[in-house]
Design a protein around this motif. Structure first.
Motif, PDB file in Angstrom:
ATOM      1  N   LEU A 136       0.317   1.711   5.663  1.00 16.80           N
ATOM      2  CA  LEU A 136      -0.192   0.548   4.938  1.00 16.80           C
ATOM      3  C   LEU A 136      -0.380  -0.642   5.873  1.00 16.80           C
ATOM      4  N   LEU A 137       0.580  -0.920   6.725  1.00 17.47           N
ATOM      5  CA  LEU A 137       0.440  -2.049   7.650  1.00 17.47           C
ATOM      6  C   LEU A 137      -0.762  -1.856   8.570  1.00 17.47           C
ATOM      7  N   ALA A 138      -0.991  -0.633   9.045  1.00 11.56           N
ATOM      8  CA  ALA A 138      -2.169  -0.355   9.863  1.00 11.56           C
ATOM      9  C   ALA A 138      -3.449  -0.538   9.033  1.00 11.56           C
ATOM     10  N   TYR A 139      -3.414  -0.110   7.794  1.00 12.52           N
ATOM     11  CA  TYR A 139      -4.574  -0.229   6.899  1.00 12.52           C
ATOM     12  C   TYR A 139      -4.953  -1.694   6.681  1.00 12.52           C
ATOM     13  N   VAL A 140      -3.969  -2.542   6.392  1.00 15.03           N
ATOM     14  CA  VAL A 140      -4.293  -3.949   6.105  1.00 15.03           C
ATOM     15  C   VAL A 140      -4.760  -4.691   7.356  1.00 15.03           C
ATOM     16  N   GLU A 141      -4.482  -4.149   8.531  1.00 12.18           N
ATOM     17  CA  GLU A 141      -4.988  -4.742   9.773  1.00 12.18           C
ATOM     18  C   GLU A 141      -6.482  -4.497   9.950  1.00 12.18           C
ATOM     19  N   THR A 142      -6.973  -3.375   9.412  1.00 11.36           N
ATOM     20  CA  THR A 142      -8.361  -2.984   9.652  1.00 11.36           C
ATOM     21  C   THR A 142      -9.265  -3.061   8.430  1.00 11.36           C
ATOM     22  N   GLU A 143      -8.690  -3.129   7.250  1.00 10.02           N
ATOM     23  CA  GLU A 143      -9.478  -3.111   6.016  1.00 10.02           C
ATOM     24  C   GLU A 143      -9.237  -4.380   5.203  1.00 10.02           C
ATOM     25  N   SER A 144     -10.264  -4.824   4.520  1.00 10.35           N
ATOM     26  CA  SER A 144     -10.103  -5.947   3.598  1.00 10.35           C
ATOM     27  C   SER A 144      -9.373  -5.448   2.352  1.00 10.35           C
ATOM     28  N   CYS A 145      -8.399  -6.200   1.927  1.00 10.31           N
ATOM     29  CA  CYS A 145      -7.674  -5.834   0.709  1.00 10.31           C
ATOM     30  C   CYS A 145      -8.132  -6.673  -0.483  1.00 10.31           C
ATOM     31  N   GLN A 146      -9.182  -7.462  -0.271  1.00 12.22           N
ATOM     32  CA  GLN A 146      -9.760  -8.190  -1.391  1.00 12.22           C
ATOM     33  C   GLN A 146     -10.362  -7.149  -2.333  1.00 12.22           C
ATOM     34  N   ASN A 147     -10.232  -7.353  -3.608  1.00  9.75           N
ATOM     35  CA  ASN A 147     -10.686  -6.399  -4.622  1.00  9.75           C
ATOM     36  C   ASN A 147      -9.941  -5.076  -4.540  1.00  9.75           C
ATOM     37  N   VAL A 207       8.126  -3.120   4.312  1.00  8.15           N
ATOM     38  CA  VAL A 207       6.716  -3.493   4.287  1.00  8.15           C
ATOM     39  C   VAL A 207       6.545  -4.866   3.631  1.00  8.15           C
ATOM     40  N   LEU A 208       7.202  -5.050   2.483  1.00  9.47           N
ATOM     41  CA  LEU A 208       7.105  -6.338   1.790  1.00  9.47           C
ATOM     42  C   LEU A 208       7.633  -7.469   2.664  1.00  9.47           C
ATOM     43  N   SER A 209       8.719  -7.234   3.371  1.00 11.42           N
ATOM     44  CA  SER A 209       9.266  -8.261   4.269  1.00 11.42           C
ATOM     45  C   SER A 209       8.247  -8.641   5.334  1.00 11.42           C
ATOM     46  N   ARG A 210       7.609  -7.654   5.920  1.00  5.53           N
ATOM     47  CA  ARG A 210       6.622  -7.929   6.970  1.00  5.53           C
ATOM     48  C   ARG A 210       5.380  -8.640   6.425  1.00  5.53           C
ATOM     49  N   LEU A 211       4.907  -8.203   5.273  1.00  3.88           N
ATOM     50  CA  LEU A 211       3.743  -8.872   4.671  1.00  3.88           C
ATOM     51  C   LEU A 211       4.092 -10.297   4.266  1.00  3.88           C
ATOM     52  N   ASN A 212       5.314 -10.500   3.793  1.00  2.08           N
ATOM     53  CA  ASN A 212       5.772 -11.828   3.401  1.00  2.08           C
ATOM     54  C   ASN A 212       5.878 -12.731   4.623  1.00  2.08           C
ATOM     55  N   GLU A 213       6.495 -12.247   5.698  1.00  4.27           N
ATOM     56  CA  GLU A 213       6.656 -13.031   6.915  1.00  4.27           C
ATOM     57  C   GLU A 213       5.311 -13.459   7.492  1.00  4.27           C
ATOM     58  N   LEU A 266       2.856   0.241  -4.235  1.00  4.61           N
ATOM     59  CA  LEU A 266       3.778   0.505  -3.141  1.00  4.61           C
ATOM     60  C   LEU A 266       5.084   1.109  -3.634  1.00  4.61           C
ATOM     61  N   ASP A 267       5.361   2.337  -3.198  1.00  6.43           N
ATOM     62  CA  ASP A 267       6.639   2.974  -3.486  1.00  6.43           C
ATOM     63  C   ASP A 267       7.708   2.316  -2.616  1.00  6.43           C
ATOM     64  N   LEU A 268       8.953   2.355  -3.049  1.00  9.26           N
ATOM     65  CA  LEU A 268      10.036   1.742  -2.272  1.00  9.26           C
ATOM     66  C   LEU A 268      10.664   2.697  -1.270  1.00  9.26           C
ATOM     67  N   ASN A 269      10.963   3.909  -1.697  1.00 12.82           N
ATOM     68  CA  ASN A 269      11.726   4.837  -0.865  1.00 12.82           C
ATOM     69  C   ASN A 269      10.807   5.811  -0.158  1.00 12.82           C
ATOM     70  N   MET A 270      10.515   5.497   1.113  1.00 12.38           N
ATOM     71  CA  MET A 270       9.652   6.349   1.932  1.00 12.38           C
ATOM     72  C   MET A 270      10.235   6.449   3.333  1.00 12.38           C
ATOM     73  N   ILE A 311      -2.689   3.553  -2.948  1.00 19.53           N
ATOM     74  CA  ILE A 311      -1.373   4.017  -3.368  1.00 19.53           C
ATOM     75  C   ILE A 311      -0.611   4.467  -2.123  1.00 19.53           C
ATOM     76  N   VAL A 312       0.582   3.910  -1.969  1.00 19.04           N
ATOM     77  CA  VAL A 312       1.414   4.206  -0.805  1.00 19.04           C
ATOM     78  C   VAL A 312       2.651   4.941  -1.317  1.00 19.04           C
ATOM     79  N   ASP A 313       2.689   6.258  -1.058  1.00 16.96           N
ATOM     80  CA  ASP A 313       3.763   7.086  -1.601  1.00 16.96           C
ATOM     81  C   ASP A 313       3.885   8.343  -0.749  1.00 16.96           C
ATOM     82  N   ASP A 314       5.085   8.693  -0.356  1.00 12.92           N
ATOM     83  CA  ASP A 314       5.303   9.888   0.459  1.00 12.92           C
ATOM     84  C   ASP A 314       5.394  11.161  -0.377  1.00 12.92           C
ATOM     85  N   ASP A 315       5.494  11.045  -1.689  1.00  8.87           N
ATOM     86  CA  ASP A 315       5.625  12.209  -2.554  1.00  8.87           C
ATOM     87  C   ASP A 315       4.232  12.768  -2.876  1.00  8.87           C
TER      88      ASP A 315
END
Length: 135
Positions: free
Chosen positions: A39-50, A67-73, A55-59, A6-10
């Motif tokens: 999150l971007l650092a996390y997906v670089e080092t951890e498997s996101c399979q399973n 984040v979505l743009s970068r993951l999409n690219e 993802l919250d939008l406003n952080m 869960i990615v949320d600043d609240d």
């Protein structure tokens, strides 16, 4: 074991999410992150399979749309279960998130009871019913 990221600043939203997860059997493994950069650092080092990524939008630092743009690219979003988890029900936000590759868009529930049911339904669908690609 499957994970929910869960990615949320609240901090309150994270607290209530973790509290809802404790009511579930078995209790899911939850990884709380504060913003898109984490999150971007996390997906670089951890498997996101399973894993499900909520993802919250406003952080601060980096919001969900960036984040979505970068993951999409990078093409990474194609092999991930990223679900927008936001208070926004703005049709422009919803459409943009789907254009960027989210698998689902969920508006945050307004009660702990509904939150626990949501987490249980997400977990059941993505980890038990859905057939993911085999790597």
């Amino acid at each position: 074991m499957s994970k929910i990221v869960i990615v949320d600043d609240d901090k309150d939203d994270i607290y209530f999410f973790l509290k809802a997860c404790k009511k579930l059997v078995p209790e899911p493994q939850v990884v709380p992150l504060q913003d898109g950069k984490e999150l971007l650092a996390y997906v670089e080092t951890e498997s996101c399979q399973n894993s499900i990524i909520l993802l919250d939008l406003n952080m601060p630092k980096m919001g969900g749309l960036e984040v979505l743009s970068r993951l999409n690219e990078s093409g990474r979003i194609n092999n991930m279960v990223v679900i927008t988890y936001s208070t926004s029900d703005n049709p422009n936000d919803i459409n943009k998130c789907y254009e960027l590759g989210v698998k689902s868009y969920i508006t945050k529930p307004d009660s702990n009871k509904h939150l626990a049911a949501l987490v249980d339904n997400l977990r059941n669908y993505w980890f038990n019913i859905n057939q993911s690609p085999v790597s």
